[in-house]
Motif scaffolding. Structure first.
Motif, PDB file in Angstrom:
ATOM      1  N   GLY A 133      -1.478   8.602  12.280  1.00 45.23           N
ATOM      2  CA  GLY A 133      -2.262   8.709  11.056  1.00 45.23           C
ATOM      3  C   GLY A 133      -2.242  10.097  10.465  1.00 45.23           C
ATOM      4  O   GLY A 133      -1.966  11.080  11.147  1.00 45.23           O
ATOM      5  N   ALA A 134      -2.534  10.130   9.173  1.00 41.75           N
ATOM      6  CA  ALA A 134      -2.607  11.397   8.445  1.00 41.75           C
ATOM      7  C   ALA A 134      -3.143  11.111   7.049  1.00 41.75           C
ATOM      8  O   ALA A 134      -3.037   9.988   6.548  1.00 41.75           O
ATOM      9  N   PRO A 135      -3.733  12.106   6.421  1.00 40.45           N
ATOM     10  CA  PRO A 135      -4.159  11.925   5.029  1.00 40.45           C
ATOM     11  C   PRO A 135      -2.961  11.877   4.103  1.00 40.45           C
ATOM     12  O   PRO A 135      -2.024  12.663   4.242  1.00 40.45           O
ATOM     13  N   PHE A 136      -2.979  10.948   3.174  1.00 40.86           N
ATOM     14  CA  PHE A 136      -1.908  10.806   2.196  1.00 40.86           C
ATOM     15  C   PHE A 136      -2.502  10.674   0.810  1.00 40.86           C
ATOM     16  O   PHE A 136      -2.748   9.563   0.345  1.00 40.86           O
ATOM     17  N   PRO A 137      -2.791  11.771   0.120  1.00 40.32           N
ATOM     18  CA  PRO A 137      -3.318  11.666  -1.235  1.00 40.32           C
ATOM     19  C   PRO A 137      -2.384  10.862  -2.131  1.00 40.32           C
ATOM     20  O   PRO A 137      -1.199  11.141  -2.226  1.00 40.32           O
ATOM     21  N   GLY A 138      -2.923   9.833  -2.758  1.00 43.32           N
ATOM     22  CA  GLY A 138      -2.129   9.017  -3.664  1.00 43.32           C
ATOM     23  C   GLY A 138      -1.454   7.826  -3.004  1.00 43.32           C
ATOM     24  O   GLY A 138      -0.861   7.006  -3.698  1.00 43.32           O
ATOM     25  N   PHE A 139      -1.533   7.712  -1.690  1.00 41.67           N
ATOM     26  CA  PHE A 139      -0.900   6.585  -1.022  1.00 41.67           C
ATOM     27  C   PHE A 139      -1.949   5.615  -0.516  1.00 41.67           C
ATOM     28  O   PHE A 139      -2.857   5.994   0.216  1.00 41.67           O
ATOM     29  N   VAL A 140      -1.819   4.358  -0.918  1.00 44.65           N
ATOM     30  CA  VAL A 140      -2.670   3.289  -0.419  1.00 44.65           C
ATOM     31  C   VAL A 140      -1.758   2.141  -0.001  1.00 44.65           C
ATOM     32  O   VAL A 140      -0.916   1.696  -0.785  1.00 44.65           O
ATOM     33  N   PRO A 141      -1.880   1.639   1.226  1.00 45.83           N
ATOM     34  CA  PRO A 141      -1.022   0.522   1.641  1.00 45.83           C
ATOM     35  C   PRO A 141      -1.246  -0.691   0.749  1.00 45.83           C
ATOM     36  O   PRO A 141      -2.362  -0.971   0.314  1.00 45.83           O
ATOM     37  N   GLN A 142      -0.186  -1.411   0.492  1.00 48.01           N
ATOM     38  CA  GLN A 142      -0.270  -2.654  -0.253  1.00 48.01           C
ATOM     39  C   GLN A 142      -0.276  -3.841   0.709  1.00 48.01           C
ATOM     40  O   GLN A 142       0.135  -3.728   1.861  1.00 48.01           O
ATOM     41  N   ALA A 143      -0.731  -4.978   0.213  1.00 48.48           N
ATOM     42  CA  ALA A 143      -0.805  -6.185   1.036  1.00 48.48           C
ATOM     43  C   ALA A 143       0.567  -6.844   1.102  1.00 48.48           C
ATOM     44  O   ALA A 143       0.825  -7.882   0.489  1.00 48.48           O
ATOM     45  N   ARG A 144       1.470  -6.226   1.858  1.00 46.45           N
ATOM     46  CA  ARG A 144       2.836  -6.735   1.978  1.00 46.45           C
ATOM     47  C   ARG A 144       3.449  -6.237   3.281  1.00 46.45           C
ATOM     48  O   ARG A 144       2.838  -5.472   4.027  1.00 46.45           O
ATOM     49  N   ASP A 145       4.655  -6.704   3.531  1.00 47.35           N
ATOM     50  CA  ASP A 145       5.377  -6.268   4.731  1.00 47.35           C
ATOM     51  C   ASP A 145       6.012  -4.900   4.508  1.00 47.35           C
ATOM     52  O   ASP A 145       6.524  -4.618   3.418  1.00 47.35           O
ATOM     53  N   THR A 174      -7.279  -7.243   5.860  1.00 45.54           N
ATOM     54  CA  THR A 174      -8.232  -7.765   4.881  1.00 45.54           C
ATOM     55  C   THR A 174      -9.458  -6.873   4.716  1.00 45.54           C
ATOM     56  O   THR A 174     -10.196  -7.010   3.742  1.00 45.54           O
ATOM     57  N   SER A 175      -9.707  -5.980   5.664  1.00 41.88           N
ATOM     58  CA  SER A 175     -10.863  -5.072   5.590  1.00 41.88           C
ATOM     59  C   SER A 175     -10.382  -3.655   5.868  1.00 41.88           C
ATOM     60  O   SER A 175     -10.637  -3.103   6.946  1.00 41.88           O
ATOM     61  N   PRO A 176      -9.681  -3.039   4.908  1.00 43.02           N
ATOM     62  CA  PRO A 176      -9.076  -1.727   5.172  1.00 43.02           C
ATOM     63  C   PRO A 176     -10.083  -0.629   5.459  1.00 43.02           C
ATOM     64  O   PRO A 176      -9.737   0.366   6.097  1.00 43.02           O
ATOM     65  N   GLY A 177     -11.301  -0.789   5.006  1.00 42.89           N
ATOM     66  CA  GLY A 177     -12.309   0.238   5.263  1.00 42.89           C
ATOM     67  C   GLY A 177     -12.846   0.223   6.678  1.00 42.89           C
ATOM     68  O   GLY A 177     -13.557   1.150   7.078  1.00 42.89           O
ATOM     69  N   GLN A 178     -12.532  -0.810   7.448  1.00 39.08           N
ATOM     70  CA  GLN A 178     -12.993  -0.912   8.826  1.00 39.08           C
ATOM     71  C   GLN A 178     -11.799  -0.737   9.768  1.00 39.08           C
ATOM     72  O   GLN A 178     -10.722  -1.275   9.516  1.00 39.08           O
ATOM     73  N   ASP A 193      -6.038 -15.430   3.477  1.00 37.37           N
ATOM     74  CA  ASP A 193      -5.955 -14.086   4.059  1.00 37.37           C
ATOM     75  C   ASP A 193      -5.224 -13.127   3.117  1.00 37.37           C
ATOM     76  O   ASP A 193      -5.643 -11.978   2.934  1.00 37.37           O
ATOM     77  N   ARG A 194      -4.113 -13.585   2.543  1.00 41.93           N
ATOM     78  CA  ARG A 194      -3.343 -12.728   1.651  1.00 41.93           C
ATOM     79  C   ARG A 194      -4.155 -12.360   0.409  1.00 41.93           C
ATOM     80  O   ARG A 194      -4.133 -11.213  -0.044  1.00 41.93           O
ATOM     81  N   GLU A 195      -4.880 -13.319  -0.135  1.00 39.92           N
ATOM     82  CA  GLU A 195      -5.702 -13.038  -1.307  1.00 39.92           C
ATOM     83  C   GLU A 195      -6.796 -12.033  -0.970  1.00 39.92           C
ATOM     84  O   GLU A 195      -7.103 -11.133  -1.773  1.00 39.92           O
ATOM     85  N   ALA A 196      -7.395 -12.175   0.210  1.00 40.81           N
ATOM     86  CA  ALA A 196      -8.442 -11.231   0.623  1.00 40.81           C
ATOM     87  C   ALA A 196      -7.872  -9.831   0.804  1.00 40.81           C
ATOM     88  O   ALA A 196      -8.492  -8.831   0.418  1.00 40.81           O
ATOM     89  N   ALA A 197      -6.691  -9.735   1.395  1.00 43.81           N
ATOM     90  CA  ALA A 197      -6.062  -8.430   1.589  1.00 43.81           C
ATOM     91  C   ALA A 197      -5.698  -7.808   0.248  1.00 43.81           C
ATOM     92  O   ALA A 197      -5.888  -6.603   0.037  1.00 43.81           O
ATOM     93  N   LEU A 201      -7.291  -4.164  -0.885  1.00 42.86           N
ATOM     94  CA  LEU A 201      -6.433  -2.999  -1.094  1.00 42.86           C
ATOM     95  C   LEU A 201      -6.373  -2.598  -2.560  1.00 42.86           C
ATOM     96  O   LEU A 201      -6.221  -1.414  -2.880  1.00 42.86           O
ATOM     97  N   GLU A 202      -6.528  -3.549  -3.478  1.00 43.10           N
ATOM     98  CA  GLU A 202      -6.612  -3.196  -4.894  1.00 43.10           C
ATOM     99  C   GLU A 202      -7.888  -2.415  -5.185  1.00 43.10           C
ATOM    100  O   GLU A 202      -7.888  -1.450  -5.962  1.00 43.10           O
ATOM    101  N   ALA A 203      -8.982  -2.812  -4.546  1.00 40.31           N
ATOM    102  CA  ALA A 203     -10.231  -2.074  -4.717  1.00 40.31           C
ATOM    103  C   ALA A 203     -10.104  -0.662  -4.162  1.00 40.31           C
ATOM    104  O   ALA A 203     -10.626   0.299  -4.747  1.00 40.31           O
TER     105      ALA A 203
END
Length: 214
Positions: A133-145, A174-178, A193-197, A201-203
């Motif tokens: 892990g590391a901080p990545f300003p501007g990077f957010v994982p998307q719900a994909r492979d 599905t719960s990236p904050g946890q 599950d995909r819709e929840a993810a 991640l969009e939020a």
């Protein structure tokens, strides 16, 4: 009974044959000893079928259950580990080894260990729960492979060496904050599950955009 007599030519022809046999036996013995006791093997890793992870605007962390197997008789020293995303933009730097944990599931009572050099004994397997892990300003994982490459810096090598390339299915997050565990199996993901993810991640991406553009 008269003793058999051999000519000088017959005696001389048998001597090289005996020497060849003795030489082959010696070579076989040396090679066998090297193969069984002194050969430098390879370090193999295996695709994880689960992971733990969390993603916030300031930090992305992934914990993987890694099994490392030494194919040779000589111990292999692991100095460092990291994971890369080879198909992503160059701005996405490798995730370094952050901590080691006693199990995959994040539990508040567990004690993390700082990254430390360890050895995998000859012809044995070692299981480790490694957090990257590391901080990545501007990077957010998307719900994909994502294609992920596990790399190691070994004691007998100067450069980073690839150990494993596998698919990390972040659509399960599905719960990236946890900081919790997820399956990494392609068969376990449902449409719900995909819709929840996607929504989670969009939020997270929207929150990061607000922080960058107040």
């Amino acid at each position: 009974m008269p003793m058999p007599m051999f000519s000088a030519h017959e005696q001389s022809s048998t001597l090289p044959a005996a020497a060849v046999v003795a030489g082959c036996a010696l070579v076989f013995t040396v090679v066998s000893f090297w193969w069984l006791n002194a050969r430098q093997g390879k370090l193999k890793a295996y695709e994880p079928y689960s992971f733990a992870g969390a993603a916030t605007p300031g930090l992305t962390i992934l914990r993987l259950p890694l099994v490392l197997f030494n194919t040779g008789p000589v111990p292999i020293v692991v100095q460092d580990l990291r994971i890369r995303f080879p198909d992503e933009p160059d701005s996405l730097l490798p995730l370094p080894w952050r901590n080691s944990w006693p199990q995959l599931k994040p539990v508040g009572t567990d004690q993390a260990s700082m990254p430390g050099v360890f050895a995998v004994e000859g012809r044995k397997a070692e299981q480790r729960f490694i957090e990257f892990g590391a901080p990545f300003p501007g990077f957010v994982p998307q719900a994909r492979d994502y294609v992920v490459s596990l790399e190691a810096k070994l004691g007998h090598r100067k450069e980073w060496r690839p150990l494993l390339t596998f698919t990390l299915r972040l659509a399960h997050m599905t719960s990236p904050g946890q900081y919790i565990t997820y399956s990494n199996s392609a068969r376990d993901l449902t449409k719900k599950d995909r819709e929840a993810a996607d929504a989670a991640l969009e939020a997270l991406a929207a929150k990061l955009a607000e922080q960058q553009n107040p």
